[in-house]
Design a protein around this motif. Structure first.
Motif, PDB file in Angstrom:
ATOM      1  N   LYS A 136       0.985  -1.188   0.356  1.00  0.00           N
ATOM      2  CA  LYS A 136       0.226   0.004   0.226  1.00  0.00           C
ATOM      3  C   LYS A 136       0.706   1.435   0.254  1.00  0.00           C
ATOM      4  O   LYS A 136       1.397   0.663   1.081  1.00  0.00           O
ATOM      5  CB  LYS A 136      -1.135   0.340   1.141  1.00  0.00           C
ATOM      6  N   ALA A 137       0.414   2.211  -0.818  1.00  0.00           N
ATOM      7  CA  ALA A 137       1.597   3.219  -1.258  1.00  0.00           C
ATOM      8  C   ALA A 137       1.009   4.622  -0.876  1.00  0.00           C
ATOM      9  O   ALA A 137      -0.528   4.950  -1.220  1.00  0.00           O
ATOM     10  CB  ALA A 137       1.770   3.237  -2.620  1.00  0.00           C
ATOM     11  N   ASN A 160      -7.678  -2.930  -3.195  1.00  0.00           N
ATOM     12  CA  ASN A 160      -6.638  -3.323  -1.744  1.00  0.00           C
ATOM     13  C   ASN A 160      -5.354  -2.402  -2.029  1.00  0.00           C
ATOM     14  O   ASN A 160      -4.839  -1.365  -0.752  1.00  0.00           O
ATOM     15  CB  ASN A 160      -7.212  -3.803  -1.127  1.00  0.00           C
ATOM     16  N   PHE A 161      -4.681  -2.958  -2.560  1.00  0.00           N
ATOM     17  CA  PHE A 161      -2.305  -2.164  -2.367  1.00  0.00           C
ATOM     18  C   PHE A 161      -2.964  -1.821  -3.819  1.00  0.00           C
ATOM     19  O   PHE A 161      -3.892  -1.952  -4.681  1.00  0.00           O
ATOM     20  CB  PHE A 161      -2.277  -3.531  -2.202  1.00  0.00           C
ATOM     21  N   ASP A 162      -1.658  -1.013  -3.833  1.00  0.00           N
ATOM     22  CA  ASP A 162      -0.788  -0.228  -5.135  1.00  0.00           C
ATOM     23  C   ASP A 162      -0.400  -1.018  -5.774  1.00  0.00           C
ATOM     24  O   ASP A 162      -0.396  -0.463  -6.849  1.00  0.00           O
ATOM     25  CB  ASP A 162      -0.462   1.200  -4.610  1.00  0.00           C
ATOM     26  N   VAL A 210       5.816   3.745   1.984  1.00  0.00           N
ATOM     27  CA  VAL A 210       5.040   2.591   1.888  1.00  0.00           C
ATOM     28  C   VAL A 210       3.861   2.821   3.237  1.00  0.00           C
ATOM     29  O   VAL A 210       4.460   2.721   4.665  1.00  0.00           O
ATOM     30  CB  VAL A 210       5.872   1.229   2.123  1.00  0.00           C
ATOM     31  N   GLU A 211       2.784   1.987   3.029  1.00  0.00           N
ATOM     32  CA  GLU A 211       1.942   2.776   4.399  1.00  0.00           C
ATOM     33  C   GLU A 211       1.971   0.867   4.912  1.00  0.00           C
ATOM     34  O   GLU A 211       1.723   0.729   5.890  1.00  0.00           O
ATOM     35  CB  GLU A 211       0.675   2.940   3.599  1.00  0.00           C
ATOM     36  N   ASP A 212       1.774   0.086   3.736  1.00  0.00           N
ATOM     37  CA  ASP A 212       1.408  -1.135   4.885  1.00  0.00           C
ATOM     38  C   ASP A 212       1.734  -2.239   3.808  1.00  0.00           C
ATOM     39  O   ASP A 212       1.864  -2.224   2.455  1.00  0.00           O
ATOM     40  CB  ASP A 212       0.136  -1.210   4.696  1.00  0.00           C
TER      41      ASP A 212
END
Length: 75
Positions: A8-9, A36-38, A65-67
């Motif tokens: 996740k960006a 849900n993810f980038d 990066v967030e997750d």
């Protein structure tokens, strides 16, 4: 051993992040995706430890990066 790492960006950073992630050791490809993810990163190494240590932990160190979620292939 192969793994997929979902990233996740931060807003507006997916494309540049995918380019930087694609340069990491053991990364075979990094693609920007919708959902849900980038970014989805595919990584390969002899041992799962190499993927977790070299790739997954380094990815979490990127500022944008967030997750992350790491999925190790069993076959």
């Amino acid at each position: 051993m192969r793994a997929f790492i979902m990233v996740k960006a931060g807003t507006g950073h997916a494309e540049a992040l995918a380019g930087r992630l694609g340069e990491l050791d053991h990364v075979t490809v990094a693609n920007v995706v919708a959902g849900n993810f980038d970014v989805i990163v595919e990584a390969e190494a002899e041992e799962v430890y190499d993927i977790i240590h070299s790739v997954a932990t380094r990815i979490r160190g990127f500022e944008d990066v967030e997750d992350t979620k790491t999925y190790v292939c069993l076959e």
